[in-house]
Design a protein around this motif. Structure first.
Motif, PDB file in Angstrom:
ATOM      1  N   GLU A 156       0.835  -1.206   0.000  1.00 44.43           N
ATOM      2  CA  GLU A 156       0.000   0.000   0.000  1.00 44.43           C
ATOM      3  C   GLU A 156       0.870   1.256   0.000  1.00 44.43           C
ATOM      4  O   GLU A 156       0.546   2.233  -0.684  1.00 44.43           O
ATOM      5  N   CYS A 157       1.968   1.233   0.735  1.00 42.20           N
ATOM      6  CA  CYS A 157       2.902   2.373   0.713  1.00 42.20           C
ATOM      7  C   CYS A 157       3.396   2.615  -0.713  1.00 42.20           C
ATOM      8  O   CYS A 157       3.448   3.756  -1.176  1.00 42.20           O
ATOM      9  N   ARG A 215       1.917   1.691  -3.516  1.00 37.97           N
ATOM     10  CA  ARG A 215       0.789   2.150  -4.321  1.00 37.97           C
ATOM     11  C   ARG A 215       0.500   3.630  -4.087  1.00 37.97           C
ATOM     12  O   ARG A 215       0.168   4.370  -5.016  1.00 37.97           O
ATOM     13  N   GLN A 216       0.654   4.067  -2.846  1.00 40.26           N
ATOM     14  CA  GLN A 216       0.365   5.457  -2.480  1.00 40.26           C
ATOM     15  C   GLN A 216       1.557   6.389  -2.725  1.00 40.26           C
ATOM     16  O   GLN A 216       1.438   7.591  -2.540  1.00 40.26           O
ATOM     17  N   THR A 250       4.333   6.339  -0.930  1.00 39.99           N
ATOM     18  CA  THR A 250       4.921   6.696   0.367  1.00 39.99           C
ATOM     19  C   THR A 250       5.926   5.635   0.821  1.00 39.99           C
ATOM     20  O   THR A 250       6.129   5.442   2.011  1.00 39.99           O
ATOM     21  N   ASP A 251       6.555   4.964  -0.132  1.00 35.93           N
ATOM     22  CA  ASP A 251       7.449   3.855   0.202  1.00 35.93           C
ATOM     23  C   ASP A 251       8.919   4.253   0.304  1.00 35.93           C
ATOM     24  O   ASP A 251       9.759   3.428   0.652  1.00 35.93           O
ATOM     25  N   GLY A 293       2.634  11.451   4.688  1.00 36.72           N
ATOM     26  CA  GLY A 293       2.050  10.750   3.547  1.00 36.72           C
ATOM     27  C   GLY A 293       1.360   9.461   3.968  1.00 36.72           C
ATOM     28  O   GLY A 293       0.266   9.156   3.499  1.00 36.72           O
ATOM     29  N   ILE A 294       1.984   8.709   4.860  1.00 35.38           N
ATOM     30  CA  ILE A 294       1.380   7.470   5.351  1.00 35.38           C
ATOM     31  C   ILE A 294       0.113   7.778   6.131  1.00 35.38           C
ATOM     32  O   ILE A 294      -0.920   7.131   5.939  1.00 35.38           O
ATOM     33  N   SER A 318      -1.867  10.147   5.704  1.00 36.48           N
ATOM     34  CA  SER A 318      -2.928  10.626   4.813  1.00 36.48           C
ATOM     35  C   SER A 318      -3.784   9.480   4.271  1.00 36.48           C
ATOM     36  O   SER A 318      -4.939   9.703   3.913  1.00 36.48           O
ATOM     37  N   TRP A 319      -3.260   8.274   4.186  1.00 41.93           N
ATOM     38  CA  TRP A 319      -4.065   7.161   3.669  1.00 41.93           C
ATOM     39  C   TRP A 319      -4.397   6.100   4.710  1.00 41.93           C
ATOM     40  O   TRP A 319      -5.167   5.202   4.438  1.00 41.93           O
TER      41      TRP A 319
END
Length: 149
Positions: free
Chosen positions: A13-14, A16-17, A19-20, A144-145, A147-148
């Motif tokens: 998910e990080c 995908r968003q 934020t990795d 960023g993390i 936020s989702w």
């Protein structure tokens, strides 16, 4: 203190968003220290802090809590709880990290338990630095993390 691992779906998910960046992914499940609640920007959030086996000797000692080296710690490097790599997490991504048959990890857990207050204080102080705009560039994207999540 609780040792946990973060599920692969969190890292996916990080990615995908977007934020990795600076996330320490390990397919086998990197052990992390679960710090239940820390205050960040006025809200209590759940955070995890990864254990790292090869922290450079050049890293300032206030950025990590030193632990005995493990089998993958290279000569001259440090093993420890790396505060600047902390990131927020939701309980649904947390998995149990089994240490029952691992004397080394049981010893690590004992050290962490004895130093829980210092580790929590250091993590909270680092988050305060982040809020003040003094975030280390090697820190995961906390905002960023969040936020989702």
């Amino acid at each position: 203190m609780q040792l946990v691992k973060v599920g692969e779906q969190f890292y996916q998910e990080c990615k995908r968003q977007g934020t990795d960046q600076e996330m320490l992914f390990n397919k086998n499940g990197r052990p992390c220290v679960l710090v239940m609640k820390l205050k960040y920007k006025g809200k209590n959030q759940q955070f995890v802090v990864p254990l790292r086996s090869n922290i450079s000797a050049n890293v300032p000692k206030d950025q990590y809590f030193s632990l005995p080296p493990n089998s993958t710690t290279k000569t001259g490097n440090r093993h420890g709880v790396h505060y600047i790599k902390l990131f927020p997490i939701d309980s649904k991504y947390i998995q149990r990290y089994r240490i029952e048959n691992n004397a080394y990890m049981q010893g690590i857990k004992s050290i962490l338990d004895k130093n829980e207050r210092n580790i929590i204080t250091a993590c909270q102080n680092y988050l305060y630095e982040c809020e003040q705009g003094r975030r280390n560039p090697n820190t995961p994207d906390i905002d960023g993390i969040l936020s989702w999540l």
